[in-house]
Design an enzyme around this catalytic site. Structure first.
Site, PDB file in Angstrom:
ATOM      1  N   CYS A  69       0.813  -1.185  -0.056  1.00 39.93           N
ATOM      2  CA  CYS A  69       0.105   0.049  -0.009  1.00 39.93           C
ATOM      3  C   CYS A  69       1.021   1.261  -0.165  1.00 39.93           C
ATOM      4  O   CYS A  69       1.676   1.504   1.159  1.00 39.93           O
ATOM      5  CB  CYS A  69      -0.856  -0.074   1.186  1.00 39.93           C
ATOM      6  N   CYS A  72       0.014   3.871   2.500  1.00 45.82           N
ATOM      7  CA  CYS A  72       0.594   3.273   3.898  1.00 45.82           C
ATOM      8  C   CYS A  72       1.945   3.844   4.321  1.00 45.82           C
ATOM      9  O   CYS A  72       2.537   4.317   5.113  1.00 45.82           O
ATOM     10  CB  CYS A  72       0.374   1.978   4.121  1.00 45.82           C
TER      11      CYS A  72
END
Ligand code: ZN
Length: 146
Positions: A69, A72
Site C-alpha cells: 500500500c 501507507c
C-alpha cells in the site's frame, strides 16, 4: 484518574504497573527493560493487540497498513512524527494487515491506511486514508481528554 496505570510492554507484552506521575520519565519494562514508550511506533500482531486492548490504561492508536500500500508507506514517517508529539498520553502502534489477515474482518477494515484509536479495550474512533502528522495529532486530541 487512578494513580497507577497498567501498561503492556511493546517488546515482551508483560503487564507493568506504572505510577501516573512517572509516565513522562519514560519508564522501562520491569520484565525485559524495554522502553514502555518507545520513540517509534511498535509492531503488533493480533495476539499482542489483544493484550494491549485487555490491559492498557492509556489509549492506543493503531495504524493498519501493508507493504503493498503506497499511501501507507507515505504515511509511516508522519505517523511516527505524530507519535513523538503524543507520547506518553497515547501510544502508537502498527499492524500489518497482510501478515495478520484476520484483523481485517474483525475490525471491518475496508481499506488501508486506516487508523483506529482504542481506549480501555474499545474502539473510540477511526479514520481512513493517509493523514499527515498535524492531522493525526489534532484528530487524536479530539478524542483523548486532557
Ligand atoms: Zn518487557
Amino acid at each position: 484518574m487512578t494513580d497507577t496505570l497498567h501498561i503492556t510492554c511493546p517488546a515482551c507484552q508483560a503487564k507493568n504497573r506504572i505510577p501516573a506521575a512517572k509516565l513522562a520519565a519514560r519508564p522501562t519494562c520491569g520484565a525485559c527493560k524495554a522502553q514502555l514508550f518507545p520513540d517509534a511506533p511498535f509492531e503488533l500482531d493480533e495476539a499482542k493487540l489483544n493484550k494491549h486492548l485487555k490491559n492498557d490504561d492509556i489509549p492506543l492508536l493503531v495504524d493498519f497498513w501493508a507493504h503493498w500500500c503506497g499511501p501507507c508507506r507515505m504515511m509511516a514517517p508522519m505517523f511516527a512524527e505524530a507519535s513523538k508529539q503524543m507520547l506518553p498520553k497515547v501510544r502508537f502502534a502498527k499492524l500489518d494487515t497482510e501478515q495478520h489477515q484476520t484483523v481485517g474482518s474483525r475490525f471491518q477494515i475496508r481499506g488501508i491506511p486506516l487508523i483506529i484509536l482504542f481506549d480501555k479495550g474499545k474502539e473510540v474512533a477511526r479514520q481512513p486514508g493517509a493523514t499527515d502528522a498535524r492531522g493525526i495529532v489534532s484528530w487524536v486530541r479530539q478524542h483523548v481528554k486532557g
